[in-house]
Motif scaffolding. Structure first.
Motif, PDB file in Angstrom:
ATOM      1  N   LYS A  57       0.813  -1.215   0.000  1.00 51.09           N
ATOM      2  CA  LYS A  57       0.000   0.000   0.000  1.00 51.09           C
ATOM      3  C   LYS A  57       0.845   1.264   0.000  1.00 51.09           C
ATOM      4  O   LYS A  57       0.490   2.255  -0.638  1.00 51.09           O
ATOM      5  CB  LYS A  57      -0.936  -0.021   1.210  1.00 51.09           C
ATOM      6  CG  LYS A  57      -1.987   1.062   1.227  1.00 51.09           C
ATOM      7  CD  LYS A  57      -2.935   0.848   2.415  1.00 51.09           C
ATOM      8  CE  LYS A  57      -4.050   1.886   2.429  1.00 51.09           C
ATOM      9  NZ  LYS A  57      -4.996   1.636   3.556  1.00 51.09           N
ATOM     10  N   TYR A  60       2.239   1.455  -3.968  1.00 52.03           N
ATOM     11  CA  TYR A  60       1.144   1.665  -4.938  1.00 52.03           C
ATOM     12  C   TYR A  60      -0.163   1.349  -4.228  1.00 52.03           C
ATOM     13  O   TYR A  60      -0.411   0.210  -3.863  1.00 52.03           O
ATOM     14  CB  TYR A  60       1.320   0.739  -6.148  1.00 52.03           C
ATOM     15  CG  TYR A  60       2.090   1.355  -7.294  1.00 52.03           C
ATOM     16  CD1 TYR A  60       1.429   1.856  -8.418  1.00 52.03           C
ATOM     17  CD2 TYR A  60       3.473   1.454  -7.250  1.00 52.03           C
ATOM     18  CE1 TYR A  60       2.136   2.414  -9.461  1.00 52.03           C
ATOM     19  CE2 TYR A  60       4.192   2.022  -8.285  1.00 52.03           C
ATOM     20  CZ  TYR A  60       3.518   2.507  -9.394  1.00 52.03           C
ATOM     21  OH  TYR A  60       4.212   3.078 -10.431  1.00 52.03           O
ATOM     22  N   GLU A  61      -0.994   2.349  -4.062  1.00 46.69           N
ATOM     23  CA  GLU A  61      -2.191   2.167  -3.247  1.00 46.69           C
ATOM     24  C   GLU A  61      -3.478   2.010  -4.045  1.00 46.69           C
ATOM     25  O   GLU A  61      -4.544   1.817  -3.464  1.00 46.69           O
ATOM     26  CB  GLU A  61      -2.351   3.354  -2.292  1.00 46.69           C
ATOM     27  CG  GLU A  61      -2.608   4.692  -2.965  1.00 46.69           C
ATOM     28  CD  GLU A  61      -2.790   5.818  -1.964  1.00 46.69           C
ATOM     29  OE1 GLU A  61      -3.689   6.645  -2.185  1.00 46.69           O
ATOM     30  OE2 GLU A  61      -2.036   5.860  -0.973  1.00 46.69           O
ATOM     31  N   SER A  62      -3.404   2.023  -5.362  1.00 44.29           N
ATOM     32  CA  SER A  62      -4.631   2.046  -6.170  1.00 44.29           C
ATOM     33  C   SER A  62      -5.521   0.838  -5.929  1.00 44.29           C
ATOM     34  O   SER A  62      -6.754   0.956  -5.952  1.00 44.29           O
ATOM     35  CB  SER A  62      -4.280   2.148  -7.658  1.00 44.29           C
ATOM     36  OG  SER A  62      -3.484   1.053  -8.068  1.00 44.29           O
ATOM     37  N   ASP A  65      -8.034   0.720  -2.627  1.00 42.85           N
ATOM     38  CA  ASP A  65      -9.049   1.767  -2.443  1.00 42.85           C
ATOM     39  C   ASP A  65     -10.368   1.239  -1.879  1.00 42.85           C
ATOM     40  O   ASP A  65     -11.207   2.019  -1.420  1.00 42.85           O
ATOM     41  CB  ASP A  65      -9.306   2.508  -3.752  1.00 42.85           C
ATOM     42  CG  ASP A  65      -9.848   1.611  -4.842  1.00 42.85           C
ATOM     43  OD1 ASP A  65      -9.623   0.384  -4.792  1.00 42.85           O
ATOM     44  OD2 ASP A  65     -10.511   2.125  -5.760  1.00 42.85           O
ATOM     45  N   GLN A  78     -11.948  -5.891  -3.404  1.00 46.27           N
ATOM     46  CA  GLN A  78     -12.303  -5.508  -4.772  1.00 46.27           C
ATOM     47  C   GLN A  78     -13.376  -6.430  -5.336  1.00 46.27           C
ATOM     48  O   GLN A  78     -14.341  -5.985  -5.969  1.00 46.27           O
ATOM     49  CB  GLN A  78     -11.053  -5.548  -5.672  1.00 46.27           C
ATOM     50  CG  GLN A  78      -9.990  -4.520  -5.358  1.00 46.27           C
ATOM     51  CD  GLN A  78     -10.400  -3.100  -5.720  1.00 46.27           C
ATOM     52  OE1 GLN A  78     -11.257  -2.873  -6.577  1.00 46.27           O
ATOM     53  NE2 GLN A  78      -9.798  -2.133  -5.046  1.00 46.27           N
ATOM     54  N   LYS A  90      -8.516  -4.624 -12.691  1.00 45.95           N
ATOM     55  CA  LYS A  90      -7.786  -3.626 -11.919  1.00 45.95           C
ATOM     56  C   LYS A  90      -6.347  -4.077 -11.676  1.00 45.95           C
ATOM     57  O   LYS A  90      -5.409  -3.270 -11.745  1.00 45.95           O
ATOM     58  CB  LYS A  90      -8.488  -3.365 -10.589  1.00 45.95           C
ATOM     59  CG  LYS A  90      -7.977  -2.134  -9.858  1.00 45.95           C
ATOM     60  CD  LYS A  90      -9.048  -1.506  -9.008  1.00 45.95           C
ATOM     61  CE  LYS A  90      -8.631  -0.137  -8.508  1.00 45.95           C
ATOM     62  NZ  LYS A  90      -9.731   0.624  -7.906  1.00 45.95           N
ATOM     63  N   HIS A  94      -2.936  -2.354 -13.122  1.00 41.60           N
ATOM     64  CA  HIS A  94      -1.838  -1.971 -12.231  1.00 41.60           C
ATOM     65  C   HIS A  94      -0.509  -2.493 -12.755  1.00 41.60           C
ATOM     66  O   HIS A  94       0.483  -1.741 -12.846  1.00 41.60           O
ATOM     67  CB  HIS A  94      -2.072  -2.514 -10.825  1.00 41.60           C
ATOM     68  CG  HIS A  94      -0.823  -2.502  -9.989  1.00 41.60           C
ATOM     69  ND1 HIS A  94      -0.258  -1.341  -9.505  1.00 41.60           N
ATOM     70  CD2 HIS A  94      -0.002  -3.519  -9.588  1.00 41.60           C
ATOM     71  CE1 HIS A  94       0.839  -1.632  -8.830  1.00 41.60           C
ATOM     72  NE2 HIS A  94       1.013  -2.944  -8.866  1.00 41.60           N
ATOM     73  N   ASP A  97       0.436  -0.550 -15.925  1.00 39.68           N
ATOM     74  CA  ASP A  97       0.777   0.842 -15.636  1.00 39.68           C
ATOM     75  C   ASP A  97       2.167   0.947 -15.026  1.00 39.68           C
ATOM     76  O   ASP A  97       2.953   1.837 -15.371  1.00 39.68           O
ATOM     77  CB  ASP A  97      -0.251   1.468 -14.686  1.00 39.68           C
ATOM     78  CG  ASP A  97      -1.580   1.790 -15.366  1.00 39.68           C
ATOM     79  OD1 ASP A  97      -1.643   1.691 -16.610  1.00 39.68           O
ATOM     80  OD2 ASP A  97      -2.540   2.121 -14.652  1.00 39.68           O
ATOM     81  N   GLN A 374       3.674   5.041  -6.930  1.00 37.23           N
ATOM     82  CA  GLN A 374       2.505   5.575  -7.620  1.00 37.23           C
ATOM     83  C   GLN A 374       2.518   7.105  -7.592  1.00 37.23           C
ATOM     84  O   GLN A 374       2.211   7.752  -8.589  1.00 37.23           O
ATOM     85  CB  GLN A 374       1.214   5.052  -6.971  1.00 37.23           C
ATOM     86  CG  GLN A 374      -0.047   5.506  -7.702  1.00 37.23           C
ATOM     87  CD  GLN A 374      -1.307   4.846  -7.156  1.00 37.23           C
ATOM     88  OE1 GLN A 374      -1.248   4.037  -6.233  1.00 37.23           O
ATOM     89  NE2 GLN A 374      -2.446   5.181  -7.724  1.00 37.23           N
ATOM     90  N   TYR A 375       2.903   7.660  -6.453  1.00 34.94           N
ATOM     91  CA  TYR A 375       2.943   9.113  -6.318  1.00 34.94           C
ATOM     92  C   TYR A 375       4.342   9.534  -5.879  1.00 34.94           C
ATOM     93  O   TYR A 375       4.906   8.986  -4.936  1.00 34.94           O
ATOM     94  CB  TYR A 375       1.926   9.590  -5.276  1.00 34.94           C
ATOM     95  CG  TYR A 375       0.517   9.139  -5.568  1.00 34.94           C
ATOM     96  CD1 TYR A 375      -0.188   9.607  -6.676  1.00 34.94           C
ATOM     97  CD2 TYR A 375      -0.126   8.214  -4.736  1.00 34.94           C
ATOM     98  CE1 TYR A 375      -1.472   9.180  -6.951  1.00 34.94           C
ATOM     99  CE2 TYR A 375      -1.418   7.778  -4.999  1.00 34.94           C
ATOM    100  CZ  TYR A 375      -2.094   8.267  -6.112  1.00 34.94           C
ATOM    101  OH  TYR A 375      -3.365   7.851  -6.380  1.00 34.94           O
TER     102      TYR A 375
END
Length: 494
Positions: A57, A60-62, A65, A78, A90, A94, A97, A374-375
């Protein structure tokens, strides 16, 4: 490339056919090297692809969610929130991406990365088809549709286009080798080593599948790591059983494949065990170096931590091969509060001193944690900013320089040292043979993307056996040993 190396060696043999037999001793040792051999045995300037397949997490936390702190709970959430198909989509998004963001040219040409360590879970293998009676079995259909295994194999092939090797790291084991979230499930205790059915499944099914499907025919797969961060265990009976069985199973399929195990936070324990079991030629021990978690490190300033590195990173390199599977440039905020001066300068010094120490004791090199997030860029956890700031050295591109005058000096120094210590009865020519044999290997490795020799122990054992088969054994083979390692130390480093 390797045909050219062989041609050069044959030419050298012809030119020397009337010279001293001892000079020729090292030449056949290099003639059998393949590209796969060099991939598997070179020194690594590597990086982890943390968060690509095993979900974490904080990286990459997508996929988190809809809830959950580990991969099993996140993917289950999910599915419960939508459907198996949407959860699988999803995951696939990921993976793709993450991989699409990899800057291959920068990694190869700017950072000089030689290899990836790619953490996976047992549940990814074969797209979930091997999950019978394992904790991730309820999510089999999700991974069947997400196809992480197919994506991993495509990633391996892509890496080969850039001469980048891949260490497949089975980071998540059923029941867990530790209690951390990267095992994929929440485990109150690390039960893997105590559950024979889980060990049987890994040894008899999962690891052989990985080896046959992704190692044997991929020349750039440099090894298979069968565990990540095993917990400390004074006796380690379960760990030793698993490792010995895993090595035997993989050796039957791919005898040259390096098998990587965890040091369990006690490197000497595994140096002893590998010596006792005669597995040192097949196994690399993974040690993780973090100086931001323990209370002891938090109580130090940056200068104290840096000055202590050479003492704390002092593994028995002469007995087994080590790799630093994970490290970073992160220090705890408590450490920074005790540290005066420019933080970036301290980080640069910390990174440089770490990698300098690794070069002395970790023969298979290092893998920084981690490549991307991710960020943001990850700061002191991120490879890209740490390379750009000079904390992690870019791999040099120049070929090794072997000065014949220096070679002769080393030989004469060896003879002079032993002169009044019984040297007249020794076989100093074996020292020269070892020295020149290693130099031949150093030059051969450099022909492939300016590589350097790694796995010093395993390679030396192989070359030693070849040498004895031609020249015979002797109580002075220790001179050959010293010569071989001296060449690597003197000429075989970046």
């Amino acid at each position: 490339m390797f045909d050219k190396i062989k041609q050069k060696i044959e030419k050298a043999k012809g030119a020397l056919e009337h010279s001293d037999e001892r000079v020729l001793a090292s030449i056949p040792e290099t003639s059998g090297l393949s590209k796969k051999d060099i991939y598997r045995n070179r020194y690594n300037h590597g990086v982890n692809l943390g968060g690509c397949f095993i979900l974490e997490k904080w990286i990459y936390e997508s996929v988190f969610d809809k809830g959950g702190d580990n991969e099993f709970d996140a993917v289950s959430s999910q599915v419960n929130h939508s459907s198996v198909d949407e959860a699988a989509s999803k995951l696939t998004k990921h993976y793709n991406d993450y991989i699409s963001k990899i800057d291959w040219n920068w990694l190869k040409n700017e950072a000089g990365i030689t290899s990836f360590r790619i953490p996976i879970g047992y549940w990814h293998v074969g797209n979930g088809q091997l999950l019978d009676e394992l904790p991730f079995e309820p999510l089999r259909e999700v991974y069947s549709r997400a196809k992480p295994w197919d994506i991993l194999k495509n990633l391996i092939n892509k890496a080969a286009e850039y001469d980048i090797g891949v260490l497949i790291d089975v980071h998540g084991l059923p029941g867990g080798a530790n209690t951390d979230m990267h095992s994929g499930c929440k485990n109150s205790s690390p039960s893997f080593f105590n559950k024979s059915k889980h060990i049987d499944k890994m040894v008899n099914v999962v690891l052989p599948f990985i080896c046959r499907d992704a190692c044997v025919n991929c020349e750039n797969v440099i090894g298979l790591q069968v565990v990540n961060e095993a917990v400390f265990d004074n006796s380690a009976h379960g760990q030793k059983s698993y490792y010995s069985r895993a090595v035997a199973a993989l050796n039957r399929i791919d005898p040259g494949l390096p098998v990587v195990i965890s040091d369990g936070w006690w490197p000497d324990q595994w140096a002893d065990w590998l010596g006792q079991t005669n597995l040192a030629a097949k196994v690399v021990v993974d040690s993780h170096v973090y100086r931001c978690f323990s209370a002891e490190d938090k109580g130090k300033d940056a200068n104290q931590i840096i000055n202590h590195l050479s003492e704390s990173i002092s593994w028995p390199r002469d007995r087994i091969d080590f790799v630093v599977g994970e490290f970073s440039c992160v220090l705890d905020e408590e450490t920074w509060r005790k540290t005066a001066g420019n933080r970036d300068e301290w980080v640069r010094k910390f990174g440089k001193v770490q990698t300098s120490n690794f070069a002395n004791v970790a023969s298979w090199g290092w893998f920084f944690w981690t490549l991307q997030f991710q960020y943001g860029d990850g700061g002191e956890w991120g490879l890209v900013p740490m390379v750009k700031k000079g904390a992690i050295p870019r791999r040099p591109q120049g070929s090794p320089t072997v000065d014949e005058n220096r070679v002769k000096e080393i030989i004469n120094e060896h003879i002079a040292y032993w002169k009044d210590k019984g040297g007249d009865a020794m076989e100093h020519w074996r020292f020269e043979d070892g020295l020149r044999g290693a130099i031949a290997d150093i030059n051969a490795f450099a022909q492939f993307d300016n590589s350097r020799i790694g796995r010093w122990k395993a390679l030396a054992m192989q070359r030693r056996a070849q040498y004895i088969s031609r020249k015979g054994d002797s109580k002075y083979m220790w001179e050959w040993d010293q010569g071989f390692q001296r060449a690597i130390d003197e000429f075989g480093r970046y």
